[in-house]
Design an enzyme around this catalytic site. Structure first.
Site, short mmCIF file in Angstrom:
data_model
loop_
_atom_site.label_atom_id
_atom_site.label_comp_id
_atom_site.label_asym_id
_atom_site.label_seq_id
_atom_site.Cartn_x
_atom_site.Cartn_y
_atom_site.Cartn_z
CD GLU A 32 35.11 39.17 47.53
OE1 GLU A 32 35.82 39.96 46.95
OE2 GLU A 32 35.07 38.13 48.17
CD GLU B 237 41.40 42.30 48.07
OE1 GLU B 237 41.59 42.45 48.99
OE2 GLU B 237 41.57 41.05 47.23
CG ASP C 163 44.01 37.86 45.06
OD1 ASP C 163 42.99 37.68 44.94
OD2 ASP C 163 44.29 38.65 45.84
O1 KIV Z 1 40.82 36.84 43.18
C1 KIV Z 1 39.67 36.90 42.88
O2 KIV Z 1 39.11 36.16 42.49
C2 KIV Z 1 38.84 38.24 43.04
C3 KIV Z 1 37.36 37.93 42.69
C4 KIV Z 1 36.78 37.36 44.02
C5 KIV Z 1 36.64 39.16 42.29
O3 KIV Z 1 39.26 39.20 43.49
#
Ligand code: KIV
Length: 259
Positions: free
Chosen positions: A177, A113, A43
């Protein structure tokens, strides 16, 4: 060329590190596919390509277009679709969206997430045969501050519990993260699925970076990013030279190409 499968990713726990990058376009998918195990249609595309203020602003339809392209032009890597903000508010909404995403894009898995709070959603998706990658630690969709996580013990305890909940729910990998090194090490040791770090040290089973960050195309860089290139400079130089050539009538060349 052997396609990367979920089984192969699971087998990489404590073995050869898993290489992952985000990808949003045909050109990057074609190149990264040769070297990456997982391509994430993140995203982050909202901020990276569209200049949005937050990852919360990207719409599912826009991401579907990017994911279709990445999937079409990558033959080997596992392609994971990052479910946008508010598209998995409960298990039924999550399933409806995930099923549509997989049907339209043919992606191999989706990413959500969250930890304990979304464990029942992950379980439900897996019961419906939708493979899931988890994402814990700093959660860009809901975080109020973007600082490193796990410096205080209550936070460490929560993140470890989140990791266990995601793993127990049946996810086949988990992105960690921006957490302190030692916590990433403990999580990686305690859970049976591969951990993929972004700003979470080399103790993880794999690594991921946002493609524009590592190529030097971004405006702001998180501390943990290593820039492998400075594409901004290269692109600027090319465009500057093109503009000069056009103005000086050096381009196109003085020859008839349609003979
Ligand atoms: O959207 C994204 O790029 C992510 C990465 C930071 C893992 O979720």
């Amino acid at each position: 060329m052997q396609k990367v499968t979920i089984k192969k990713i699971l087998n990489r726990k404590n073995k050869k590190p898993i290489v992952c990058l985000t990808a949003y376009s045909k050109a990057i998918a074609q190149i990264a596919d040769k070297y990456c195990d997982i391509l994430l249609v993140g995203d982050s595309v909202g901020m990276v390509l569209y200049g949005m203020k937050s990852t919360r602003d990207i719409k599912i339809e826009t991401m579907i277009l990017h994911a279709k392209t990445v999937k079409k032009f990558s033959k080997r890597s596992l392609v994971v679709f990052d479910m946008p903000y508010k598209t998995y508010t409960n298990k039924f909404v999550a399933y409806k969206n995930a099923k549509r995403i997989i049907n339209l894009t043919k992606c191999d898995a989706i990413k959500l997430e969250g930890g304990k709070k979304i464990a029942s959603i992950i379980k439900y998706l897996i019961s419906k045969k939708i493979p899931v990658v988890g994402h814990i630690g700093l959660l860009p969709q809901t975080s109020v501050n973007f600082k490193v996580k796990g410096k205080i013990s209550s936070q460490r305890k929560k993140i470890l519990e989140d990791a266990k909940a995601v793993s127990n729910s049946g996810a086949f990998a988990i992105i960690i993260e921006c957490v302190v090194e030692n916590l990433a090490k403990i999580i990686t040791k305690k859970i049976p699925i591969p951990t993929i770090g972004i700003g979470a040290s080399r103790n993880c089973d794999g690594q991921i970076l946002v493609i524009d960050d590592m190529l030097g195309l971004s405006e702001h860089y998180p501390k943990f990013v290593k820039q492998y290139s400075n594409l901004k400079k290269i692109i600027e130089k090319s465009i500057k030279n093109y503009a000069k050539d056009v103005k000086l009538k050096r381009f196109p060349a003085n020859k008839n190409i349609y003979k």
